[in-house]
Design an enzyme around this catalytic site. Sequence first.
Site, PDB file in Angstrom:
ATOM      1  N   LYS A   1      -4.522 -11.640  -6.385  1.00  0.00           N
ATOM      2  CA  LYS A   1      -5.726 -11.726  -5.549  1.00  0.00           C
ATOM      3  C   LYS A   1      -6.868 -10.888  -6.133  1.00  0.00           C
ATOM      4  CE  LYS A   1      -6.115  -9.219  -1.844  1.00  0.00           C
ATOM      5  NZ  LYS A   1      -6.066  -8.529  -0.569  1.00  0.00           N
TER       6      LYS A   1
ATOM      7  N   LYS B   1       0.813  -1.209   0.000  1.00  0.00           N
ATOM      8  CA  LYS B   1       0.000   0.000   0.000  1.00  0.00           C
ATOM      9  C   LYS B   1       0.849   1.262   0.000  1.00  0.00           C
ATOM     10  CE  LYS B   1      -4.458  -1.359   1.812  1.00  0.00           C
ATOM     11  NZ  LYS B   1      -5.521  -1.035   2.760  1.00  0.00           N
TER      12      LYS B   1
ATOM     13  N   LYS C   1     -10.668  -5.194  -4.428  1.00  0.00           N
ATOM     14  CA  LYS C   1     -11.498  -4.034  -4.751  1.00  0.00           C
ATOM     15  C   LYS C   1     -10.654  -2.903  -5.326  1.00  0.00           C
ATOM     16  CE  LYS C   1     -11.763  -3.575   0.269  1.00  0.00           C
ATOM     17  NZ  LYS C   1     -12.638  -3.819   1.385  1.00  0.00           N
TER      18      LYS C   1
END
Length: 339
Positions: free
Chosen positions: A200, A117, A203
Site C-alpha cells: 500500500k 503497527k 506515509k
Amino acid sequence: MTTSFAPRIFSGIQPSGGLTLGNYLGALKRFAEYQGQGAETIYCVVDLHAITVWQDPEKLRHNTREVAAAFMASGVDPEVSVLFNQSQVSQHAELAWLFNTVARVGWMYRMTQFKDKAGKNSENSSLGLLAYPSLMAADILAYHATEVPVGEDQKQHLELTRDIAAKFNHDYGVDFFPITKPMIEGTATRVMSLRDGSKKMSKSDPSDATRINLTDDADAIAQKIRKARTDADPLPGSMEGLQDRPEAKNLVNIFAALTGESADQVLARFEGQGFGAFKPALAEVAVESLAPITEKMTRFMADPAEIDRIMGRGADQAAAIAQPIVERTKEIMGMIRSR
Ligand code: TYM
C-alpha cells in the site's frame, strides 16, 4: 422494530505526518463529493488516534492543522460539513471508554493494523494502540453515523464498529446504535506503492519515492511517476489484461481516479501504448489535479489562527450532536444523569 436513522456520513484522518495521494484519492477527494448529496457530512482530524504511537507535540500541532488544511483544500467546505479536531470533542474519549467495556480483548488482537503497527514486540505497544478500534467505533457511533467512506485498509476496523454496535444493542436490549455501512468505492480504494505493486502507498514507508505527498511540487510528482516501477509490455485494452501486472494496474487506477473515468475508459485510450507515453500523461493529470490543492493548503497554513477558529466552531457543532447521544448511552448503561 428497527429504528431508522437519518443518513449521516462520518470519516476521519490521522494527523500522523504527511498525507499521500492514497489519502487524497481513497478519502479526501471522495469526502468533498459526498457533500450536499442528501446525507449530513461530518469529518474529523483524529488526533487522539495519532497519539497511540508517540508524536512530537510541536509536530502534532503542525500536522493537525495541515490535515485540516488538506480537508478544506480538497473541497470539504466547513459551511456545509462539520469539520473539527477529535480531541476538542470530549464525547469521543468518553464513548470510547464505554465501548471498552463492550468490546472484547480478542477482537482487538485480531486487527491486522494492530499487528502491523505493534510489530514483534506487541507487549510493549501502548494500550491505546490496542484499543484504537474502540475509539474509532466511538468516533462513528457518537454521531449515529450510517455510512463511513474509507479506503480498503480500514475495512476490518469498520467491521469491528458494527460488532460493537450490535453487541451493545444486544447486551442492553436496545436498538440504539446503527449498524454502520462502509463505503469503499471507486477505482482508488487501495492506492499502491510506486515501487512495489503489492504494498500500500503509505506515509510511513521509509522511502519517499514510493509515494506522492500532497506537499510535493510539480517536479517531484513528475519525477516520482517517471521512476515508478513498471514493465516493458504495452497497455492492453481493458483491465482484465492487467491481472498479473500490479504496478501497471496501480498507475491506471490512479489515472482513472484522478480524471474520474473508469480504468477501462483510460485503457481504451492508451491501448497498445507503452509507459513511455502513459507516464508523462499520468504526470500531467496528477500535477493538474494536485497543484491547486497543494497551493490552497499552503495558503491555509499561512493563517493557523484562522484554521483554529474554523476547527473550534466545528467542534461546537460536533459536540451538539454527540453530547445527547453519549448522555443517552450512559443512561442506557445505568448511569445517573448529571444535573
Ligand atoms: P488514515 O489516517 O491512515 O487514512 C485516512 C484515510 O485514507 C485512506 N487511505 C488510503 N486509501 C487508498 N489507498 C491508500 N494507499 C490509502 N492510505 C490511506 C484510509 O483508508 C482512510 O480512509 N483509522 C483511520 C482513521 C479513523 C477513522 C475513524 C476513519 C479514525 N476514526 C472513523 C473513519 C471513521 C486511519 O488510520 O486512517
